[in-house]
Each structure stands twice: as structure tokens, then as C-alpha cells.
Design an enzyme around this catalytic site. Structure first.
Site, PDB file in Angstrom:
ATOM      1  N   VAL A   7       0.848  -1.186   0.000  1.00  0.00           N
ATOM      2  CA  VAL A   7       0.000   0.000   0.000  1.00  0.00           C
ATOM      3  C   VAL A   7       0.886   1.240   0.000  1.00  0.00           C
ATOM      4  O   VAL A   7       1.537   1.555   1.000  1.00  0.00           O
ATOM      5  CB  VAL A   7      -0.941   0.018   1.227  1.00  0.00           C
ATOM      6  CG1 VAL A   7      -1.858   1.240   1.173  1.00  0.00           C
ATOM      7  CG2 VAL A   7      -1.757  -1.269   1.300  1.00  0.00           C
ATOM      8  N   GLY A   8       0.916   1.940  -1.130  1.00  0.00           N
ATOM      9  CA  GLY A   8       1.696   3.167  -1.249  1.00  0.00           C
ATOM     10  C   GLY A   8       0.829   4.394  -1.121  1.00  0.00           C
ATOM     11  O   GLY A   8      -0.398   4.309  -0.981  1.00  0.00           O
ATOM     12  N   ASP A 109       7.657  -0.292   3.275  1.00  0.00           N
ATOM     13  CA  ASP A 109       8.056  -0.590   1.896  1.00  0.00           C
ATOM     14  C   ASP A 109       9.571  -0.656   1.766  1.00  0.00           C
ATOM     15  O   ASP A 109      10.112  -1.533   1.070  1.00  0.00           O
ATOM     16  CB  ASP A 109       7.467   0.443   0.930  1.00  0.00           C
ATOM     17  CG  ASP A 109       7.817   1.885   1.289  1.00  0.00           C
ATOM     18  OD1 ASP A 109       8.233   2.152   2.446  1.00  0.00           O
ATOM     19  OD2 ASP A 109       7.648   2.763   0.421  1.00  0.00           O
ATOM     20  N   THR A 184       9.085  25.799 -23.464  1.00  0.00           N
ATOM     21  CA  THR A 184       8.780  25.611 -22.036  1.00  0.00           C
ATOM     22  C   THR A 184       8.629  24.145 -21.670  1.00  0.00           C
ATOM     23  O   THR A 184       9.188  23.670 -20.672  1.00  0.00           O
ATOM     24  CB  THR A 184       7.495  26.379 -21.663  1.00  0.00           C
ATOM     25  OG1 THR A 184       7.698  27.774 -21.902  1.00  0.00           O
ATOM     26  CG2 THR A 184       7.146  26.169 -20.192  1.00  0.00           C
TER      27      THR A 184
END
Length: 259
Positions: A7-8, A109, A184
Site C-alpha cells: 500500500v503506497g 516498503d 517551455t
């Protein structure tokens, strides 16, 4: 079969192992507003999509750096596969010598990735996890996890730039045609993509100077393919490093492994 879930902050990565073989991986977005039942529906959809029989899954393990959704995800797993997942955290057996000031500060993690790197790759090594946050954590020649570096990931950097500079647009993560941009968008791509690659090259060079020896560089995380292809040094790209660490931790913490 083993269900491994990372789970990030941005995504939840799901992997199913048959022994040491990773059958498939999938991703769903991390959303603190979802209930356990809603996550359960997401998980069921993944199993149907990959034609995976949930009745064959007899173990599950979860790492999480998003506390707001951890309970909902664990609840969903219990409902879908009918097993209570092991949650990576204090008290879990790792086999890793964590030599930082406060081992409890190490994210789940990064712990998983370090365990996998210790078992899979030559020492000393540097685990570069390139996601919402970019982290580089170092295992020395004796396999001790001695610390690391944390800095903003490329999406986080780009969002900060766009949100604070009214005339700068949102851009895709493509490699610019040249270092010195002629417009840009290309100038932003150079700064974001090539800048991140240069930062990674430079930090690893400094790490090697500090250790007095070369390191094996391992890259993982959602943005790792976009960045390391533009680096000057060689990397081992292992996008499933955290899942592999979860598998190893599951084996180390179950009776099956002890027998």
C-alpha cells in the site's frame, strides 16, 4: 498461493505468488475515502481479470505507508481470501540488521525492499525506490542497512512546480529531445526527468565515496523506468522488489518456513 499487497501513497500494488513464482501483478489507486467493502470489490475484480481462484490463496501479507487505508485494505483481504494478512511492522522477523538511529522510523516498503535486496543482489548495494517520494537506502558490505536519502519524487516535484508557477503547464514524463530545451515543455521535461537522473547519479557517486567502494544500484518504484534509462550508470531494474521482500518476510514469519 500467497497474496502480497504493498500500500503506497498513490497506488496499491497487488501480487500473487505460487511458491517463489510471481503469477501476476496489478495496481489500484490509493483512496482514503474507500471502505473495506469497496476495496474488496476492487480485489475481486483483479482476481476475476487474471482468472485467479481465490480459494487457492492460503496466505497474505501487507506493507503500508498509508495508515489511513491500512485497516480497510486488510479488512478487504480477509473478506475476499478468507485469511488474516500479516502486517509488516514492529515485531515482525526480518533477518535484517537495521543500523539506523531508530529502526521504527523505517517505512514498511523500504524494509521489504531492503530484505529483498539483501537476499538477491551483491553487497554493498543501494535500493533506489522512485515513487511519490524518492528514497535511496544503503546496505553495506556486511548487509547492514545503514541509512539513506529521501527527496521528492518526480510527480511531487512537478506538482509543486506547476502549483506555484502560474505560467507553467502540466507535462507528461517523456524524455526531452535535448538537455537545453527550446520551449517551455521541453525545458520542464529536461529539469524534471534529466534532473532526477542526474540527482540519482550524483547521490550514488557520493555514497560510493563515503563507503570507499562501488555499490550495486537497484531501482524500483513506479517512476524507476522513466528515470534510470536516463542515468549514466548501470542499474538493476526490479519493479517487483517490494513484493519479493513481502514474500520473503511471509516465509520467515510462518510455520511453513520454520519447519
Amino acid at each position: 498461493m500467497l497474496l502480497a499487497v504493498d500500500v503506497g501513497n498513490t497506488n496499491i500494488t497487488v501480487g500473487v505468488y505460487d511458491g517463489e513464482s510471481l503469477g501476476f501483478t496489478a495496481r489500484i489507486s490509493t483512496d482514503s475515502d474507500r471502505t473495506g467493502d469497496q476495496y474488496a470489490v476492487e480485489f475481486m475484480g483483479i482476481f476475476v481479470l487474471y482468472k485467479c481462484d481465490v480459494n487457492l490463496i492460503d496466505g497474505a501479507i501487507v506493507s503500508s505507508v498509508a495508515p489511513a487505508v491500512t485497516n480497510s485494505v486488510c479488512s478487504a483481504i480477509s473478506k475476499v481470501v478468507n485469511v488474516d494478512p500479516i502486517l509488516v511492522g514492529p515485531g515482525i522477523k526480518t533477518g535484517l540488521n537495521i543500523a539506523i538511529n531508530d529502526p521504527a522510523e523505517l517505512g514498511a516498503d523500504l524494509l521489504c525492499a531492503s530484505v529483498a535486496a539483501l537476499n538477491k543482489y551483491p553487497l554493498p548495494n543501494a535500493v533506489c525506490d522512485l515513487g511519490t517520494a524518492s528514497t535511496i537506502f544503503v546496505l553495506d558490505k556486511d548487509g547492514k542497512m545503514i541509512g539513506g536519502i529521501i527527496y521528492p519524487g518526480i510527480r511531487t516535484s512537478l506538482m509543486a512546480l506547476v502549483n506555484n508557477a502560474a505560467l507553467l503547464p502540466q507535462i507528461s514524463y517523456e524524455k526531452p529531445k535535448q538537455v537545453v530545451g527550446r520551449n517551455t515543455i521541453d525545458s520542464m521535461r529536461s529539469g524534471i526527468i534529466l534532473g532526477a537522473a542526474s540527482l540519482l547519479d550524483g547521490m550514488l557517486e557520493r555514497i560510493e565515496e563515503e563507503l570507499g567502494m562501488p555499490v550495486t544500484a537497484i531501482a524500483t518504484g513506479g517512476f524507476s523506468p522513466d528515470i534510470v534509462i536516463n542515468c549514466k550508470r548501470e542499474f538493476i531494474l526490479d519493479e517487483n522488489l517490494v513484493l519479493e521482500g513481502l514474500r520473503l518476510l511471509y516465509e520467515k514469519n510462518t510455520r511453513k518456513h520454520k519447519a
